[in-house]
Design a protein around this motif. Structure first.
Motif, PDB file in Angstrom:
ATOM      1  N   PHE A 101       0.820  -1.210   0.000  1.00  0.00           N
ATOM      2  CA  PHE A 101       0.000   0.000   0.000  1.00  0.00           C
ATOM      3  C   PHE A 101       0.857   1.264   0.000  1.00  0.00           C
ATOM      4  O   PHE A 101       0.446   2.298  -0.534  1.00  0.00           O
ATOM      5  N   SER A 102       2.051   1.190   0.602  1.00  0.00           N
ATOM      6  CA  SER A 102       2.947   2.351   0.579  1.00  0.00           C
ATOM      7  C   SER A 102       3.401   2.650  -0.842  1.00  0.00           C
ATOM      8  O   SER A 102       3.496   3.814  -1.256  1.00  0.00           O
ATOM      9  N   ILE A 103       3.689   1.605  -1.601  1.00  0.00           N
ATOM     10  CA  ILE A 103       4.084   1.800  -2.998  1.00  0.00           C
ATOM     11  C   ILE A 103       2.929   2.396  -3.794  1.00  0.00           C
ATOM     12  O   ILE A 103       3.111   3.336  -4.584  1.00  0.00           O
ATOM     13  N   LEU A 104       1.713   1.869  -3.571  1.00  0.00           N
ATOM     14  CA  LEU A 104       0.550   2.413  -4.272  1.00  0.00           C
ATOM     15  C   LEU A 104       0.278   3.852  -3.823  1.00  0.00           C
ATOM     16  O   LEU A 104      -0.049   4.720  -4.638  1.00  0.00           O
ATOM     17  N   GLY A 105       0.446   4.122  -2.524  1.00  0.00           N
ATOM     18  CA  GLY A 105       0.237   5.472  -2.013  1.00  0.00           C
ATOM     19  C   GLY A 105       1.243   6.463  -2.564  1.00  0.00           C
ATOM     20  O   GLY A 105       0.940   7.658  -2.706  1.00  0.00           O
ATOM     21  N   SER A 106       2.455   5.987  -2.877  1.00  0.00           N
ATOM     22  CA  SER A 106       3.472   6.884  -3.417  1.00  0.00           C
ATOM     23  C   SER A 106       3.053   7.455  -4.767  1.00  0.00           C
ATOM     24  O   SER A 106       3.523   8.525  -5.157  1.00  0.00           O
ATOM     25  N   ILE A 107       2.151   6.767  -5.470  1.00  0.00           N
ATOM     26  CA  ILE A 107       1.653   7.296  -6.742  1.00  0.00           C
ATOM     27  C   ILE A 107       0.937   8.623  -6.513  1.00  0.00           C
ATOM     28  O   ILE A 107       1.132   9.590  -7.253  1.00  0.00           O
ATOM     29  N   ALA A 108       0.121   8.673  -5.455  1.00  0.00           N
ATOM     30  CA  ALA A 108      -0.587   9.918  -5.133  1.00  0.00           C
ATOM     31  C   ALA A 108       0.388  10.997  -4.672  1.00  0.00           C
ATOM     32  O   ALA A 108       0.264  12.171  -5.039  1.00  0.00           O
ATOM     33  N   VAL A 109       1.375  10.605  -3.869  1.00  0.00           N
ATOM     34  CA  VAL A 109       2.364  11.572  -3.387  1.00  0.00           C
ATOM     35  C   VAL A 109       3.163  12.149  -4.550  1.00  0.00           C
ATOM     36  O   VAL A 109       3.411  13.359  -4.619  1.00  0.00           O
ATOM     37  N   LEU A 110       3.565  11.307  -5.481  1.00  0.00           N
ATOM     38  CA  LEU A 110       4.358  11.767  -6.625  1.00  0.00           C
ATOM     39  C   LEU A 110       3.526  12.629  -7.570  1.00  0.00           C
ATOM     40  O   LEU A 110       4.051  13.560  -8.184  1.00  0.00           O
ATOM     41  N   ALA A 111       2.234  12.325  -7.687  1.00  0.00           N
ATOM     42  CA  ALA A 111       1.364  13.186  -8.491  1.00  0.00           C
ATOM     43  C   ALA A 111       1.297  14.578  -7.880  1.00  0.00           C
ATOM     44  O   ALA A 111       1.328  15.596  -8.596  1.00  0.00           O
ATOM     45  N   PHE A 112       1.214  14.644  -6.559  1.00  0.00           N
ATOM     46  CA  PHE A 112       1.225  15.932  -5.872  1.00  0.00           C
ATOM     47  C   PHE A 112       2.569  16.631  -6.068  1.00  0.00           C
ATOM     48  O   PHE A 112       2.632  17.854  -6.242  1.00  0.00           O
ATOM     49  N   SER A 113       3.658  15.859  -6.042  1.00  0.00           N
ATOM     50  CA  SER A 113       4.990  16.426  -6.268  1.00  0.00           C
ATOM     51  C   SER A 113       5.079  17.071  -7.645  1.00  0.00           C
ATOM     52  O   SER A 113       5.657  18.157  -7.799  1.00  0.00           O
ATOM     53  N   ARG A 114       4.515  16.423  -8.652  1.00  0.00           N
ATOM     54  CA  ARG A 114       4.550  17.001 -10.012  1.00  0.00           C
ATOM     55  C   ARG A 114       3.794  18.325 -10.060  1.00  0.00           C
ATOM     56  O   ARG A 114       4.220  19.280 -10.721  1.00  0.00           O
ATOM     57  N   HIS A 115       2.676  18.383  -9.342  1.00  0.00           N
ATOM     58  CA  HIS A 115       1.910  19.633  -9.281  1.00  0.00           C
ATOM     59  C   HIS A 115       2.733  20.737  -8.632  1.00  0.00           C
ATOM     60  O   HIS A 115       2.727  21.883  -9.105  1.00  0.00           O
ATOM     61  N   ARG A 116       3.460  20.430  -7.579  1.00  0.00           N
ATOM     62  CA  ARG A 116       4.276  21.440  -6.893  1.00  0.00           C
ATOM     63  C   ARG A 116       5.454  21.895  -7.746  1.00  0.00           C
ATOM     64  O   ARG A 116       5.947  23.016  -7.586  1.00  0.00           O
ATOM     65  N   GLU A 117       5.916  21.036  -8.643  1.00  0.00           N
ATOM     66  CA  GLU A 117       7.003  21.445  -9.541  1.00  0.00           C
ATOM     67  C   GLU A 117       6.560  22.583 -10.456  1.00  0.00           C
ATOM     68  O   GLU A 117       7.321  23.526 -10.699  1.00  0.00           O
ATOM     69  N   TYR A 118       5.336  22.505 -10.968  1.00  0.00           N
ATOM     70  CA  TYR A 118       4.817  23.590 -11.803  1.00  0.00           C
ATOM     71  C   TYR A 118       4.768  24.892 -11.000  1.00  0.00           C
ATOM     72  O   TYR A 118       5.111  25.965 -11.514  1.00  0.00           O
ATOM     73  N   ARG A 119       4.359  24.765  -9.737  1.00  0.00           N
ATOM     74  CA  ARG A 119       4.270  25.958  -8.889  1.00  0.00           C
ATOM     75  C   ARG A 119       5.657  26.532  -8.611  1.00  0.00           C
ATOM     76  O   ARG A 119       5.840  27.748  -8.593  1.00  0.00           O
ATOM     77  N   ALA A 120       6.646  25.662  -8.395  1.00  0.00           N
ATOM     78  CA  ALA A 120       8.012  26.140  -8.159  1.00  0.00           C
ATOM     79  C   ALA A 120       8.589  26.781  -9.412  1.00  0.00           C
ATOM     80  O   ALA A 120       9.355  27.746  -9.330  1.00  0.00           O
ATOM     81  N   ASP A 121       8.217  26.264 -10.587  1.00  0.00           N
ATOM     82  CA  ASP A 121       8.646  26.905 -11.835  1.00  0.00           C
ATOM     83  C   ASP A 121       8.094  28.325 -11.915  1.00  0.00           C
ATOM     84  O   ASP A 121       8.806  29.262 -12.290  1.00  0.00           O
TER      85      ASP A 121
END
Length: 294
Positions: free
Chosen positions: A207-227
């Motif tokens: 479940f941690s591996i599956l949950g990391s998908i949601a965390v990484l999706a959020f990380s991608r969103h924050r990258e746009y904001r940091a740009d």
């Protein structure tokens, strides 16, 4: 899969350690008779889940320094001209971003063209750049990279990522125990406790591996904001120049070195649907295109 961040790895290890200890010591009292007290389990899951995320956050700066062998630059020390410019650039961007305490500035030996920001709070942050970046990028591109990393700190991305991870951890702990209890109830009582512990660990990792998908999706969103934040601090053209330079270099260097990928400026170009799913960064072309449309 090689690009899952150090934060996620440390979080998983800490979470698993907490689970093993609490299971062996029997302090996770959420089973009543033959059933589960779901309210007690949810409280237990939240305490354990957020503890794992918070411990990972507290260790993030120290772990990054150790794993990447970062040489922290002392602003009052005997620095080279290049090191002095780097420190001054980070401090100038930090002042523009409204930071009250200047981040630590460091350099790590690596041929990759990259940089990262990490730390438990805005006042205890680290910005580190690779020797490959300093050797391959011009001054304007370096300034764009630094602006992006400072924007991560100013946006509180480390803390925000921790809160998201804490919520995911809570569900991981909660669901893994429900399933483990159901499995343990189907075996003989002599081995039920062992089966219960093993099932918890297995499903928690899954479940941690599956949950990391949601965390990484959020990380991608924050990258746009940091740009976007980097464009405000250094100017849109410098931010685009930085990403363009990263795009040109990303295929030329070995990017397989373990790093704090969730806070690095470039995750390369994900290849395939699965790689994109587990990527902490959006495609560089898409990031450049969004900046051009600002």
């Amino acid at each position: 899969m090689k690009r899952i961040g150090l934060f996620l790895l440390v979080n998983l290890l800490v979470l698993t350690t907490i689970i093993i200890v609490t299971s062996v010591l029997g302090v996770n009292r959420y089973v009543e008779g033959q059933g589960i007290n779901y309210a007690s389990l949810l409280v237990f899951a939240a305490v354990v889940g957020f503890s794992g995320a918070l411990i990972s956050l507290a260790l993030s700066r120290w772990m990054a320094k150790q794993m990447m062998r970062v040489h922290v630059l002392d602003p009052r020390g005997n620095l080279t001209a290049q090191e002095r410019r780097l420190v001054e650039m980070v401090h100038e961007m930090s002042r523009r971003a409204g930071l009250k305490v200047m981040p630590e500035v460091g350099i790590y030996q690596s041929p990759e063209v990259n940089a990262f920001a990490t730390g438990p709070t805005r006042n205890r942050a680290l910005v580190a750049v690779s020797t490959g970046l300093l050797g391959r990028m011009d001054q304007d591109a370096v300034e764009g990279v630094i602006a992006h990393e400072v924007a991560h700190i100013a946006n509180g991305d480390m803390v925000t990522m921790t809160l998201v991870q804490g919520v995911i951890n809570t569900f991981v702990v909660f669901l893994s125990r429900i399933i483990a209890h159901a499995i343990a109830s189907t075996v003989r009582s002599e081995v039920a406790h062992v089966v219960h512990i093993v099932a918890i660990i297995v499903f928690q990792i899954l479940f941690s591996i599956l949950g990391s998908i949601a965390v990484l999706a959020f990380s991608r969103h924050r990258e746009y904001r940091a740009d976007g934040g980097g464009a405000e601090l250094a100017g849109k053209e410098k931010m685009i120049r930085a990403l363009t330079a990263l795009k040109k270099n990303v295929e030329l260097v070995d990017t397989e070195q373990t790093a704090l990928q969730t806070m690095k400026i470039s995750g390369g170009k994900p290849r395939g649907a699965l790689a994109r799913l587990f990527s902490s960064h959006p495609d560089l072309d898409d990031r450049i295109r969004r900046l051009q449309q600002m």
